[in-house]
Design an enzyme around this catalytic site. Structure first.
Site, PDB file in Angstrom:
ATOM      1  N   TYR A  47       2.743  -2.785  -4.167  1.00 41.05           N
ATOM      2  CA  TYR A  47       1.818  -2.465  -3.366  1.00 41.05           C
ATOM      3  C   TYR A  47       0.512  -3.142  -3.299  1.00 41.05           C
ATOM      4  O   TYR A  47      -0.391  -3.525  -2.353  1.00 41.05           O
ATOM      5  CB  TYR A  47       1.428  -0.704  -3.447  1.00 41.05           C
ATOM      6  CG  TYR A  47       0.758  -0.069  -2.234  1.00 41.05           C
ATOM      7  CD1 TYR A  47       1.391  -0.089  -1.111  1.00 41.05           C
ATOM      8  CD2 TYR A  47      -0.587   0.326  -2.446  1.00 41.05           C
ATOM      9  CE1 TYR A  47       0.897   0.526   0.125  1.00 41.05           C
ATOM     10  CE2 TYR A  47      -1.341   0.882  -1.209  1.00 41.05           C
ATOM     11  CZ  TYR A  47      -0.502   0.976  -0.276  1.00 41.05           C
ATOM     12  OH  TYR A  47      -1.088   1.662   1.164  1.00 41.05           O
TER      13      TYR A  47
ATOM     14  N   LYS B 271      -6.759   0.513  -0.740  1.00 42.06           N
ATOM     15  CA  LYS B 271      -6.771   2.103  -0.455  1.00 42.06           C
ATOM     16  C   LYS B 271      -7.818   2.578  -1.307  1.00 42.06           C
ATOM     17  O   LYS B 271      -8.514   3.612  -1.019  1.00 42.06           O
ATOM     18  CB  LYS B 271      -5.343   2.572  -0.612  1.00 42.06           C
ATOM     19  CG  LYS B 271      -4.407   2.353   0.321  1.00 42.06           C
ATOM     20  CD  LYS B 271      -4.943   3.066   1.502  1.00 42.06           C
ATOM     21  CE  LYS B 271      -3.435   2.762   2.607  1.00 42.06           C
ATOM     22  NZ  LYS B 271      -4.146   3.151   4.106  1.00 42.06           N
TER      23      LYS B 271
HETATM   24  P1  NAD Z   1       2.670   2.191  11.544  1.00 46.34           P
HETATM   25  O1  NAD Z   1       3.166   0.694  11.251  1.00 46.34           O
HETATM   26  O2  NAD Z   1       3.233   3.133  12.269  1.00 46.34           O
HETATM   27  O3  NAD Z   1       1.146   2.260  11.640  1.00 46.34           O
HETATM   28  C1  NAD Z   1       0.092   1.286  11.135  1.00 46.34           C
HETATM   29  C2  NAD Z   1      -0.538   0.986  12.337  1.00 46.34           C
HETATM   30  O4  NAD Z   1      -1.840   0.166  11.924  1.00 46.34           O
HETATM   31  C3  NAD Z   1       0.226   0.448  13.610  1.00 46.34           C
HETATM   32  O5  NAD Z   1      -0.149   1.126  14.536  1.00 46.34           O
HETATM   33  C4  NAD Z   1      -0.609  -0.844  13.852  1.00 46.34           C
HETATM   34  O6  NAD Z   1      -0.859  -0.937  15.092  1.00 46.34           O
HETATM   35  C5  NAD Z   1      -1.947  -0.572  13.075  1.00 46.34           C
HETATM   36  N1  NAD Z   1      -2.852  -1.792  12.900  1.00 46.34           N
HETATM   37  C6  NAD Z   1      -2.510  -2.808  11.941  1.00 46.34           C
HETATM   38  N2  NAD Z   1      -3.605  -3.698  11.975  1.00 46.34           N
HETATM   39  C7  NAD Z   1      -4.442  -3.358  13.156  1.00 46.34           C
HETATM   40  C8  NAD Z   1      -5.502  -3.911  13.605  1.00 46.34           C
HETATM   41  N3  NAD Z   1      -6.162  -5.169  13.274  1.00 46.34           N
HETATM   42  N4  NAD Z   1      -6.029  -3.232  14.537  1.00 46.34           N
HETATM   43  C9  NAD Z   1      -5.622  -2.069  15.072  1.00 46.34           C
HETATM   44  N5  NAD Z   1      -4.367  -1.600  14.436  1.00 46.34           N
HETATM   45  C10 NAD Z   1      -4.133  -2.197  13.537  1.00 46.34           C
HETATM   46  O7  NAD Z   1       2.870   2.887   9.882  1.00 46.34           O
HETATM   47  P2  NAD Z   1       2.493   4.302   9.072  1.00 46.34           P
HETATM   48  O8  NAD Z   1       3.339   4.325   7.905  1.00 46.34           O
HETATM   49  O9  NAD Z   1       2.523   5.273  10.034  1.00 46.34           O
HETATM   50  O10 NAD Z   1       0.915   3.973   8.770  1.00 46.34           O
HETATM   51  C11 NAD Z   1      -0.147   4.667   9.079  1.00 46.34           C
HETATM   52  C12 NAD Z   1      -1.197   4.733   7.830  1.00 46.34           C
HETATM   53  O11 NAD Z   1      -0.591   5.734   7.042  1.00 46.34           O
HETATM   54  C13 NAD Z   1      -1.517   3.627   7.202  1.00 46.34           C
HETATM   55  O12 NAD Z   1      -3.039   3.659   6.734  1.00 46.34           O
HETATM   56  C14 NAD Z   1      -0.551   3.957   5.806  1.00 46.34           C
HETATM   57  O13 NAD Z   1      -1.253   2.735   4.769  1.00 46.34           O
HETATM   58  C15 NAD Z   1      -0.732   4.994   5.855  1.00 46.34           C
HETATM   59  N6  NAD Z   1       0.410   5.634   4.757  1.00 46.34           N
HETATM   60  C16 NAD Z   1       1.792   5.259   5.002  1.00 46.34           C
HETATM   61  C17 NAD Z   1       2.791   6.011   4.236  1.00 46.34           C
HETATM   62  C18 NAD Z   1       4.056   5.626   4.452  1.00 46.34           C
HETATM   63  O14 NAD Z   1       4.951   5.475   3.497  1.00 46.34           O
HETATM   64  N7  NAD Z   1       4.468   5.246   5.778  1.00 46.34           N
HETATM   65  C19 NAD Z   1       2.382   6.499   2.960  1.00 46.34           C
HETATM   66  C20 NAD Z   1       1.002   6.903   2.785  1.00 46.34           C
HETATM   67  C21 NAD Z   1      -0.042   6.436   3.680  1.00 46.34           C
HETATM   68  O1  0WE Z   2       0.275   1.638   3.362  1.00 49.29           O
HETATM   69  C1  0WE Z   2       1.645   1.444   3.429  1.00 49.29           C
HETATM   70  C2  0WE Z   2       2.089   0.041   3.928  1.00 49.29           C
HETATM   71  C3  0WE Z   2       1.013  -0.836   4.501  1.00 49.29           C
HETATM   72  C4  0WE Z   2       1.306  -2.106   5.045  1.00 49.29           C
HETATM   73  C5  0WE Z   2       2.774  -2.442   5.378  1.00 49.29           C
HETATM   74  C6  0WE Z   2       3.138  -3.926   5.760  1.00 49.29           C
HETATM   75  C7  0WE Z   2       4.408  -4.226   6.149  1.00 49.29           C
HETATM   76  C8  0WE Z   2       4.335  -5.393   7.136  1.00 49.29           C
HETATM   77  C9  0WE Z   2       0.449  -2.996   5.113  1.00 49.29           C
HETATM   78  N1  0WE Z   2       0.536  -4.245   5.261  1.00 49.29           N
HETATM   79  C10 0WE Z   2       1.900  -4.716   5.775  1.00 49.29           C
HETATM   80  N2  0WE Z   2       2.129  -5.879   6.287  1.00 49.29           N
HETATM   81  C11 0WE Z   2       3.266  -6.722   6.593  1.00 49.29           C
HETATM   82  O2  0WE Z   2       3.389  -7.715   6.934  1.00 49.29           O
HETATM   83  N3  0WE Z   2       2.467   2.103   2.739  1.00 49.29           N
HETATM   84  C12 0WE Z   2       1.781   3.349   1.873  1.00 49.29           C
HETATM   85  C13 0WE Z   2       3.551   2.095   2.858  1.00 49.29           C
HETATM   86  C14 0WE Z   2       4.313   1.564   1.362  1.00 49.29           C
HETATM   87  O3  0WE Z   2       4.082   0.109   1.395  1.00 49.29           O
HETATM   88  C15 0WE Z   2       4.384  -0.161   0.050  1.00 49.29           C
HETATM   89  C16 0WE Z   2       5.026   0.842  -0.551  1.00 49.29           C
HETATM   90  C17 0WE Z   2       4.752   1.903   0.187  1.00 49.29           C
HETATM   91  C18 0WE Z   2       5.054   3.551   0.025  1.00 49.29           C
HETATM   92  C19 0WE Z   2       4.642  -1.528  -0.509  1.00 49.29           C
HETATM   93  C20 0WE Z   2       5.195  -1.636  -1.981  1.00 49.29           C
HETATM   94  C21 0WE Z   2       5.432  -0.493  -2.476  1.00 49.29           C
HETATM   95  C22 0WE Z   2       5.281   0.775  -1.812  1.00 49.29           C
END
Ligand code: NAD
Ligand code: 0WE
Length: 254
Positions: free
Chosen positions: A154, A161
Site C-alpha cells: 500500500y 491516507k
Molecule cells: P474506484 O476506482 O471506483 O474509485 C476511485 C475514483 O477516483 C475513480 O472514480 C477515479 O475516477 C477517481 N480519481 C482518480 N484520480 C482522479 C482525479 N485526478 N480527478 C478526479 N477523480 C479521480 O475505487 P474505490 O475503491 O471505490 O475507491 C474510492 C475510495 O475508496 C478511494 O479513496 C479509496 O482509497 C477508498 N477505499 C477503497 C477500498 C477498497 O478496497 N476498494 C478500501 C478502503 C478505502
Molecule cells: O486506496 C486503495 C487503492 C487506491 C489506488 C489504486 C490504484 C490501482 C491502479 C490508488 N492508485 C492506484 N493506481 C493504479 O495505477 N485501496 C484501499 C485498495 C487497496 O489497494 C491496495 C490494497 C488495498 C486494500 C494496495 C496494496 C495493498 C492493499
C-alpha cells in the site's frame, strides 16, 4: 427519507463497482438531490448510463488536480442550486509502480501525485464548497487502514491516507463553528476498479475474511450505509472521526 431536501456532490464514481456509486444509490433512495463528477470523458460515458438509474443527476467534469476545474464545478453548483448540504470525496490515486515492492523506493514525483490526488483534493474541494454551505453541511472521505499500519504494497498510498485523516481533523476543527462536519469512513478491502490489478489483493481479502471478527468481506453497501448515516442528521454529533467499516478487522492483534 433521511436525505430528503438535501443536495450534495459525489466525487469518485467510475463505474457500478465504485464505493461512491453504492453511496450515491443509497443517497438517492433516501431522497437526496445529487450531482456527480467524472474524471474524464471516458468515465463520463459510464456515468450517463448509471445516472439514468437514479433519475438523471447533474453530471460535472472534474479532474481534482485542476484548480480551474474545481472552481468551474462549484460555480456551476452555485448557479444551479445556490446551496450545498453535503460532499462525498472518494478519490485516490498513486502511480502503479509505487504500489509494489518497498515504500523506501518511492520517488518524489510519485509521492507528490499520490498526495495531491488522494489527500490535498479533499482540502481543495472543501474550501470551494464552503461558500455554498452557509446553512451547515456534512463532508465525508474514504480511507483505509494503511493510514496507520504498514500494509505491504500500500506504500505511499498509506502515507497519503495518513495525511487525509489528519486533514479530516484539521478541517473539522476549522469548520465545526460553521456547523460543517468532516469525517472519514475507513473501509475494509473491496474489489473495485482501484483494487483490480493490485498485486496480492485476493490474498488480502482472504486474510481479511479469515481474521475479521465478522468473518466475511466488507461490501460496498455497508460502507454506503455508514456513509449516509454520517451525511444525514443522524450523525449530527460526530465530526473529525474515522469510522471503521471493516467487520472489526482493525481491532485484532494477529
Ligand atoms: P474506484 O476506482 O471506483 O474509485 C476511485 C475514483 O477516483 C475513480 O472514480 C477515479 O475516477 C477517481 N480519481 C482518480 N484520480 C482522479 C482525479 N485526478 N480527478 C478526479 N477523480 C479521480 O475505487 P474505490 O475503491 O471505490 O475507491 C474510492 C475510495 O475508496 C478511494 O479513496 C479509496 O482509497 C477508498 N477505499 C477503497 C477500498 C477498497 O478496497 N476498494 C478500501 C478502503 C478505502
Ligand atoms: O486506496 C486503495 C487503492 C487506491 C489506488 C489504486 C490504484 C490501482 C491502479 C490508488 N492508485 C492506484 N493506481 C493504479 O495505477 N485501496 C484501499 C485498495 C487497496 O489497494 C491496495 C490494497 C488495498 C486494500 C494496495 C496494496 C495493498 C492493499
Amino acid at each position: 427519507m433521511l436525505m430528503k431536501g438535501k443536495r450534495g456532490l459525489v466525487v469518485g464514481v467510475a463505474n457500478k463497482w465504485s464505493i461512491a456509486w453504492a453511496i450515491t444509490q443509497k443517497l438517492a433512495a433516501e431522497g437526496a438531490e445529487l450531482a456527480l463528477t467524472y474524471q474524464n470523458e471516458r468515465l463520463g460515458k459510464n456515468l450517463r448510463e448509471l445516472g439514468a438509474e437514479i433519475g438523471d443527476p447533474m453530471l460535472i467534469p472534474l479532474d481534482v488536480t485542476s484548480d480551474k476545474q474545481i472552481v468551474m464545478c462549484f460555480e456551476l453548483l452555485k448557479r444551479v442550486w445556490g446551496n450545498l448540504d453535503f460532499l462525498v470525496h472518494a478519490v485516490a490515486f498513486a502511480p502503479r509502480e509505487a504500489l509494489d515492492g518497498e515504500y523506501v523506493t518511492t520517488t518524489r514525483e510519485d509521492f507528490r501525485i499520490a498526495h495531491d490526488i488522494s489527500s490535498y483534493s479533499l482540502t481543495a474541494l472543501t474550501h470551494s464548497a464552503l461558500p455554498l454551505m452557509s446553512e451547515g453541511g456534512s463532508i465525508i472521505t474514504l480511507s483505509y487502514l494503511g493510514a496507520e499500519r504498514a500494509i505491504p504494497n500500500y506504500n505511499v498510498m498509506g502515507v497519503a491516507k495518513a495525511s487525509l485523516e489528519a486533514s479530516v481533523r484539521y478541517l473539522a476543527a476549522d469548520l465545526g463553528p460553521k456547523a460543517i462536519r468532516v469525517n472519514a469512513v475507513s473501509a475494509g478491502p473491496i474489489k473495485t476498479l482501484a483494487a483490480s490489478g493490485i498485486a496480492g489483493f485476493g490474498t488480502k481479502q482472504r486474510h481479511h475474511r479469515n481474521r475479521a471478527p465478522l468473518r466475511r468481506d466488507t461490501d460496498a453497501e455497508e460502507v454506503a450505509d455508514a456513509s449516509v448515516f454520517l451525511l444525514s442528521s443522524m450523525g449530527r454529533g460526530i465530526t473529525g472521526q474515522v469510522l471503521y467499516v471493516d467487520g472489526g478487522y482493525c481491532i485484532m492483534g494477529d
